[in-house]
Design an enzyme around this catalytic site. Structure first.
Site, PDB file in Angstrom:
ATOM      1  N   ARG A 100      35.628 -21.508  16.708  1.00 57.78           N
ATOM      2  CA  ARG A 100      35.473 -22.192  15.414  1.00 57.78           C
ATOM      3  C   ARG A 100      36.031 -21.345  14.277  1.00 57.78           C
ATOM      4  O   ARG A 100      36.648 -21.869  13.348  1.00 57.78           O
ATOM      5  CB  ARG A 100      34.007 -22.542  15.134  1.00 57.78           C
ATOM      6  CG  ARG A 100      33.493 -23.657  15.979  1.00 57.78           C
ATOM      7  CD  ARG A 100      34.181 -24.980  15.627  1.00 57.78           C
ATOM      8  NE  ARG A 100      33.631 -26.037  16.432  1.00 57.78           N
ATOM      9  CZ  ARG A 100      34.356 -26.835  17.211  1.00 57.78           C
ATOM     10  NH1 ARG A 100      35.652 -26.708  17.268  1.00 57.78           N
ATOM     11  NH2 ARG A 100      33.784 -27.765  17.916  1.00 57.78           N
ATOM     12  N   GLU A 103      39.630 -21.722  14.549  1.00 59.27           N
ATOM     13  CA  GLU A 103      39.979 -23.068  14.099  1.00 59.27           C
ATOM     14  C   GLU A 103      39.991 -23.161  12.568  1.00 59.27           C
ATOM     15  O   GLU A 103      40.834 -23.858  11.994  1.00 59.27           O
ATOM     16  CB  GLU A 103      38.971 -24.062  14.681  1.00 59.27           C
ATOM     17  CG  GLU A 103      39.304 -25.505  14.444  1.00 59.27           C
ATOM     18  CD  GLU A 103      38.303 -26.417  15.129  1.00 59.27           C
ATOM     19  OE1 GLU A 103      38.761 -27.394  15.751  1.00 59.27           O
ATOM     20  OE2 GLU A 103      37.085 -26.166  15.040  1.00 59.27           O
ATOM     21  N   SER A 126      44.648  -7.376   2.401  1.00 64.27           N
ATOM     22  CA  SER A 126      44.509  -6.277   3.347  1.00 64.27           C
ATOM     23  C   SER A 126      43.357  -6.519   4.316  1.00 64.27           C
ATOM     24  O   SER A 126      42.303  -7.035   3.940  1.00 64.27           O
ATOM     25  CB  SER A 126      44.260  -4.970   2.588  1.00 64.27           C
ATOM     26  OG  SER A 126      44.092  -3.901   3.499  1.00 64.27           O
TER      27      SER A 126
END
Length: 154
Positions: A100, A103, A126
């Site tokens: 997830r 995703e 960064s």
């Protein structure tokens, strides 16, 4: 209270230090929050040391050795080198929570990039001059919400 443990059969690419640290953590029944407080880091940074994704300082090694009752020489040997970041998880990840997170970047990565570029100009955030934290919020209906903050130098 729940304690994160490690099934090393599911993580074949982790360093030897991961098994050592997680075994000691389980036997002491410590949370990452408790460990982080002891080594004076945030809990995500402490967990990253356990997964071999962050460098342990000499002070971290001394404090972890004391807290977890693991011989200092062993931890120094296992944690003294440099992390081999990014190797521990297959891509795409199969573990549902990690998938997830992947995703989220898959679906919103370019949107984040566009908004960040508009706000800051050309550049990157960064991951070295970086901090992160995880918080828990509960709304008026009693629903729990995960709040993940990513803070990186531009």
């Amino acid at each position: 209270m729940s304690f994160a443990t490690l099934d090393t059969s599911q993580h074949p690419n982790l360093p030897a230090s991961s098994a050592t640290l997680f075994s000691a953590k389980a036997s002491k029944k410590l949370t990452f929050e408790q460990i982080a407080t002891h080594i004076n880091r945030n809990e995500v940074a402490a967990a990253a040391i356990f997964y071999g994704q962050a460098k342990a300082s000499p002070e971290d090694i001394v404090k972890l050795s004391e807290l977890l009752e693991v011989p200092h020489a062993l931890l120094e040997e296992q944690l003294g080198g440099f992390p081999d970041r990014g190797r521990s998880v297959e891509m795409p990840p199969k573990e549902p929570l990690i998938y997830r997170l992947y995703e989220i970047v898959q679906n919103y990565g370019y949107a984040y990039k566009a908004v960040l570029n508009e706000k800051f100009g050309d550049g990157i955030m960064s991951a070295i001059s970086f901090s992160t934290k995880v918080e828990k919020e509960t709304d008026a209906d009693g629903n729990n919400w995960a709040v993940i903050t990513l803070r990186g130098k531009w």
